[in-house]
Design a protein around this motif. Sequence first.
Motif, PDB file in Angstrom:
ATOM      1  N   CYS A   1       0.837  -1.208   0.000  1.00 28.80           N
ATOM      2  CA  CYS A   1       0.000   0.000   0.000  1.00 28.80           C
ATOM      3  C   CYS A   1       0.865   1.248   0.000  1.00 28.80           C
ATOM      4  CB  CYS A   1      -0.930   0.004   1.212  1.00 28.80           C
ATOM      5  SG  CYS A   1      -2.256  -1.212   1.128  1.00 28.80           S
ATOM      6  N   THR A   2       1.858   1.288   0.877  1.00 27.58           N
ATOM      7  CA  THR A   2       2.714   2.470   0.951  1.00 27.58           C
ATOM      8  C   THR A   2       3.523   2.635  -0.317  1.00 27.58           C
ATOM      9  OG1 THR A   2       4.401   1.157   2.088  1.00 27.58           O
ATOM     10  CG2 THR A   2       2.880   2.426   3.461  1.00 27.58           C
ATOM     11  N   THR A   3       3.897   1.512  -0.946  1.00 26.86           N
ATOM     12  CA  THR A   3       4.638   1.591  -2.206  1.00 26.86           C
ATOM     13  C   THR A   3       3.761   2.193  -3.286  1.00 26.86           C
ATOM     14  OG1 THR A   3       5.939  -0.337  -1.602  1.00 26.86           O
ATOM     15  CG2 THR A   3       5.909   0.268  -3.932  1.00 26.86           C
ATOM     16  N   ARG A   4       2.488   1.768  -3.320  1.00 24.33           N
ATOM     17  CA  ARG A   4       1.578   2.306  -4.333  1.00 24.33           C
ATOM     18  C   ARG A   4       1.404   3.799  -4.155  1.00 24.33           C
ATOM     19  NH1 ARG A   4      -1.490  -2.415  -3.537  1.00 24.33           N
ATOM     20  NH2 ARG A   4      -2.910  -1.313  -2.143  1.00 24.33           N
ATOM     21  N   GLU A   5       1.388   4.269  -2.912  1.00 22.93           N
ATOM     22  CA  GLU A   5       1.200   5.701  -2.664  1.00 22.93           C
ATOM     23  C   GLU A   5       2.380   6.519  -3.192  1.00 22.93           C
ATOM     24  OE1 GLU A   5      -1.482   5.345   1.422  1.00 22.93           O
ATOM     25  OE2 GLU A   5       0.596   6.019   1.515  1.00 22.93           O
ATOM     26  N   LYS A   6       3.566   5.903  -3.214  1.00 21.50           N
ATOM     27  CA  LYS A   6       4.746   6.626  -3.648  1.00 21.50           C
ATOM     28  C   LYS A   6       4.914   6.620  -5.163  1.00 21.50           C
ATOM     29  CE  LYS A   6       7.300   5.763   0.642  1.00 21.50           C
ATOM     30  NZ  LYS A   6       8.478   5.100   1.261  1.00 21.50           N
ATOM     31  N   VAL A   7       4.219   5.717  -5.842  1.00 22.60           N
ATOM     32  CA  VAL A   7       4.342   5.622  -7.292  1.00 22.60           C
ATOM     33  C   VAL A   7       3.636   6.809  -7.949  1.00 22.60           C
ATOM     34  CG1 VAL A   7       3.692   4.275  -9.324  1.00 22.60           C
ATOM     35  CG2 VAL A   7       4.534   3.132  -7.270  1.00 22.60           C
ATOM     36  N   LYS A   8       4.339   7.464  -8.869  1.00 22.51           N
ATOM     37  CA  LYS A   8       3.733   8.582  -9.573  1.00 22.51           C
ATOM     38  C   LYS A   8       2.665   8.089 -10.536  1.00 22.51           C
ATOM     39  CE  LYS A   8       7.248  12.218  -9.708  1.00 22.51           C
ATOM     40  NZ  LYS A   8       8.055  13.068 -10.606  1.00 22.51           N
ATOM     41  N   GLN A   9       1.506   8.730 -10.485  1.00 18.62           N
ATOM     42  CA  GLN A   9       0.462   8.449 -11.453  1.00 18.62           C
ATOM     43  C   GLN A   9       0.765   9.206 -12.756  1.00 18.62           C
ATOM     44  OE1 GLN A   9      -1.943   6.176 -10.759  1.00 18.62           O
ATOM     45  NE2 GLN A   9      -0.741   5.927  -8.887  1.00 18.62           N
ATOM     46  N   PRO A  10       0.197   8.781 -13.879  1.00 14.18           N
ATOM     47  CA  PRO A  10       0.448   9.472 -15.147  1.00 14.18           C
ATOM     48  C   PRO A  10      -0.050  10.921 -15.107  1.00 14.18           C
ATOM     49  CG  PRO A  10      -0.577   7.325 -15.505  1.00 14.18           C
ATOM     50  CD  PRO A  10      -0.654   7.594 -14.033  1.00 14.18           C
ATOM     51  N   ILE A  11       0.559  11.766 -15.908  1.00 13.53           N
ATOM     52  CA  ILE A  11       0.087  13.148 -16.051  1.00 13.53           C
ATOM     53  C   ILE A  11      -1.312  13.110 -16.642  1.00 13.53           C
ATOM     54  CG2 ILE A  11       0.486  15.344 -17.226  1.00 13.53           C
ATOM     55  CD1 ILE A  11       3.473  14.644 -17.257  1.00 13.53           C
ATOM     56  N   ASN A  12      -2.234  13.845 -16.023  1.00 16.04           N
ATOM     57  CA  ASN A  12      -3.635  13.837 -16.454  1.00 16.04           C
ATOM     58  C   ASN A  12      -3.979  15.199 -17.057  1.00 16.04           C
ATOM     59  OD1 ASN A  12      -6.360  13.515 -16.840  1.00 16.04           O
ATOM     60  ND2 ASN A  12      -6.868  13.224 -14.682  1.00 16.04           N
ATOM     61  N   VAL A  13      -3.962  15.276 -18.377  1.00 13.27           N
ATOM     62  CA  VAL A  13      -4.234  16.531 -19.081  1.00 13.27           C
ATOM     63  C   VAL A  13      -5.480  16.373 -19.941  1.00 13.27           C
ATOM     64  CG1 VAL A  13      -3.364  18.214 -20.750  1.00 13.27           C
ATOM     65  CG2 VAL A  13      -1.800  17.164 -19.107  1.00 13.27           C
ATOM     66  N   GLU A  14      -6.376  17.347 -19.837  1.00  9.82           N
ATOM     67  CA  GLU A  14      -7.640  17.330 -20.583  1.00  9.82           C
ATOM     68  C   GLU A  14      -7.671  18.494 -21.573  1.00  9.82           C
ATOM     69  OE1 GLU A  14     -12.413  18.089 -19.653  1.00  9.82           O
ATOM     70  OE2 GLU A  14     -10.927  18.103 -18.032  1.00  9.82           O
ATOM     71  N   TYR A  15      -7.999  18.196 -22.819  1.00 15.16           N
ATOM     72  CA  TYR A  15      -8.174  19.256 -23.818  1.00 15.16           C
ATOM     73  C   TYR A  15      -9.480  20.008 -23.525  1.00 15.16           C
ATOM     74  CZ  TYR A  15      -9.181  21.563 -28.269  1.00 15.16           C
ATOM     75  OH  TYR A  15      -9.497  22.487 -29.227  1.00 15.16           O
ATOM     76  N   ILE A  16      -9.402  21.334 -23.468  1.00  8.50           N
ATOM     77  CA  ILE A  16     -10.596  22.135 -23.164  1.00  8.50           C
ATOM     78  C   ILE A  16     -11.191  22.734 -24.432  1.00  8.50           C
ATOM     79  CG2 ILE A  16     -11.505  24.106 -21.874  1.00  8.50           C
ATOM     80  CD1 ILE A  16     -10.659  21.718 -20.127  1.00  8.50           C
ATOM     81  N   LYS A  17     -10.427  23.560 -25.133  1.00  6.35           N
ATOM     82  CA  LYS A  17     -10.938  24.155 -26.363  1.00  6.35           C
ATOM     83  C   LYS A  17      -9.828  24.899 -27.085  1.00  6.35           C
ATOM     84  CE  LYS A  17     -12.499  28.470 -24.151  1.00  6.35           C
ATOM     85  NZ  LYS A  17     -13.651  29.374 -23.929  1.00  6.35           N
ATOM     86  N   LYS A  18     -10.099  25.213 -28.328  1.00  8.91           N
ATOM     87  CA  LYS A  18      -9.202  26.047 -29.112  1.00  8.91           C
ATOM     88  C   LYS A  18      -9.587  27.503 -28.874  1.00  8.91           C
ATOM     89  CE  LYS A  18      -7.444  26.744 -33.820  1.00  8.91           C
ATOM     90  NZ  LYS A  18      -6.023  26.611 -33.454  1.00  8.91           N
ATOM     91  N   TYR A  19      -8.594  28.352 -28.706  1.00 10.11           N
ATOM     92  CA  TYR A  19      -8.875  29.765 -28.489  1.00 10.11           C
ATOM     93  C   TYR A  19      -7.880  30.579 -29.307  1.00 10.11           C
ATOM     94  CZ  TYR A  19      -9.597  34.276 -26.278  1.00 10.11           C
ATOM     95  OH  TYR A  19      -9.857  35.605 -26.063  1.00 10.11           O
ATOM     96  N   LYS A  20      -8.417  31.267 -30.328  1.00 10.59           N
ATOM     97  CA  LYS A  20      -7.594  32.017 -31.276  1.00 10.59           C
ATOM     98  C   LYS A  20      -6.550  31.066 -31.870  1.00 10.59           C
ATOM     99  CE  LYS A  20      -8.451  36.498 -29.152  1.00 10.59           C
ATOM    100  NZ  LYS A  20      -7.901  37.719 -28.538  1.00 10.59           N
ATOM    101  N   ASN A  21      -5.270  31.424 -31.799  1.00 18.01           N
ATOM    102  CA  ASN A  21      -4.231  30.557 -32.368  1.00 18.01           C
ATOM    103  C   ASN A  21      -3.563  29.689 -31.305  1.00 18.01           C
ATOM    104  OD1 ASN A  21      -3.060  32.781 -31.135  1.00 18.01           O
ATOM    105  ND2 ASN A  21      -1.286  32.799 -32.496  1.00 18.01           N
ATOM    106  N   HIS A  22      -4.306  29.420 -30.230  1.00 15.58           N
ATOM    107  CA  HIS A  22      -3.800  28.593 -29.137  1.00 15.58           C
ATOM    108  C   HIS A  22      -4.816  27.521 -28.764  1.00 15.58           C
ATOM    109  CE1 HIS A  22      -0.972  31.905 -28.780  1.00 15.58           C
ATOM    110  NE2 HIS A  22      -0.298  31.227 -27.874  1.00 15.58           N
ATOM    111  N   GLU A  23      -4.358  26.574 -27.970  1.00 14.93           N
ATOM    112  CA  GLU A  23      -5.234  25.543 -27.419  1.00 14.93           C
ATOM    113  C   GLU A  23      -5.151  25.581 -25.906  1.00 14.93           C
ATOM    114  OE1 GLU A  23      -3.603  22.071 -29.168  1.00 14.93           O
ATOM    115  OE2 GLU A  23      -4.655  22.313 -31.079  1.00 14.93           O
TER     116      GLU A  23
END
Length: 333
Positions: free
Chosen positions: A22-44
Amino acid sequence: MKKVKIVVHLTILFFLVLFSSCTTREKVKQPINVEYIKKYKNHEIYKLHKNSSRGYNYDTYILLPSDNKEYNIRNVLVTPNNNGYPASLEKLDECVIHSITDSWEGKIAHSLNTVSIFPVFPRTEEIYYHAFGRDAYYATGRAHKLDKQLICIINDVKEFAISEKKIETNDKILLSGISANACFSLRFAALHAEMVETVAAGVPGIFPIFPTKEFPYPFGVRDITFNYEAWKEIKMLIYEGDSEKDTPWNEYQTMLKETSSTSHIEAWRKAIPKYLKETKYTEILIYKNTGHEGQLSEMIEFFQKNSNGSQFTPVEPLKEAEIYLSPGVTMAE
């Protein structure tokens, strides 16, 4: 009796293994969680979701250029959030989106075409985290060490930019702020100078950190780790308005007391010469007949002239202002 002992030992061993896993699992980094929201002008616009296993407990918005063909390496611009009043995290989330699409934060980011980071840090009745004063620096719980959380956010945004969008970024960052988040930016730069190339900070109210152990944080460096040599290399634009109103904040009162001043602008004028003696690449402007106002054109120009390893170049104020520069620095002819 032997069977009982064996059962007991096996039971203990089972729980030890279970606890360890359990303690080992807590120390393991989870994947980066990035969500696309929308396009805005010439950016995202993307949302980096909080991830305590990766070192940050708050969400962050990312603004990425849609077309990366014209740039080999991009700057990373960090703009801490500041909505001006205590609010729920849900409301603060809305405020950050608004700042990207309809306020000065987004205007600077779009003008510079950077990889831009906008954290959704808290603001409570008790602690003004957005200014990152002494109470915020020593906060416990979820908001513990927001500066270190921001470093983890920056690292993950850089990782996302290169792995998912093929956008390379500079090692050092740019920091911007107007009002409370100007305080945050200047204080972060003092705490982590080796990470910062350029700061543009407007109307912070409270004078920046002095590189002296005479005072504790956030007025001095007595109780923080401070890299003086790295801090001197940062290129900084700091400005105030001479009609800025005083406030009853404890930090204001401390600033007035330590400089024997009756107004905060008097305190600034007294402190500036001593402060600049410790710097190499700093420009301070005091705008005439000006209150709590941002000067976006000067901030954008300063970033454009003072990033990517360029030589320090002060900017000419567009309004009448007192100009103060580090020793040996002169305005361009």
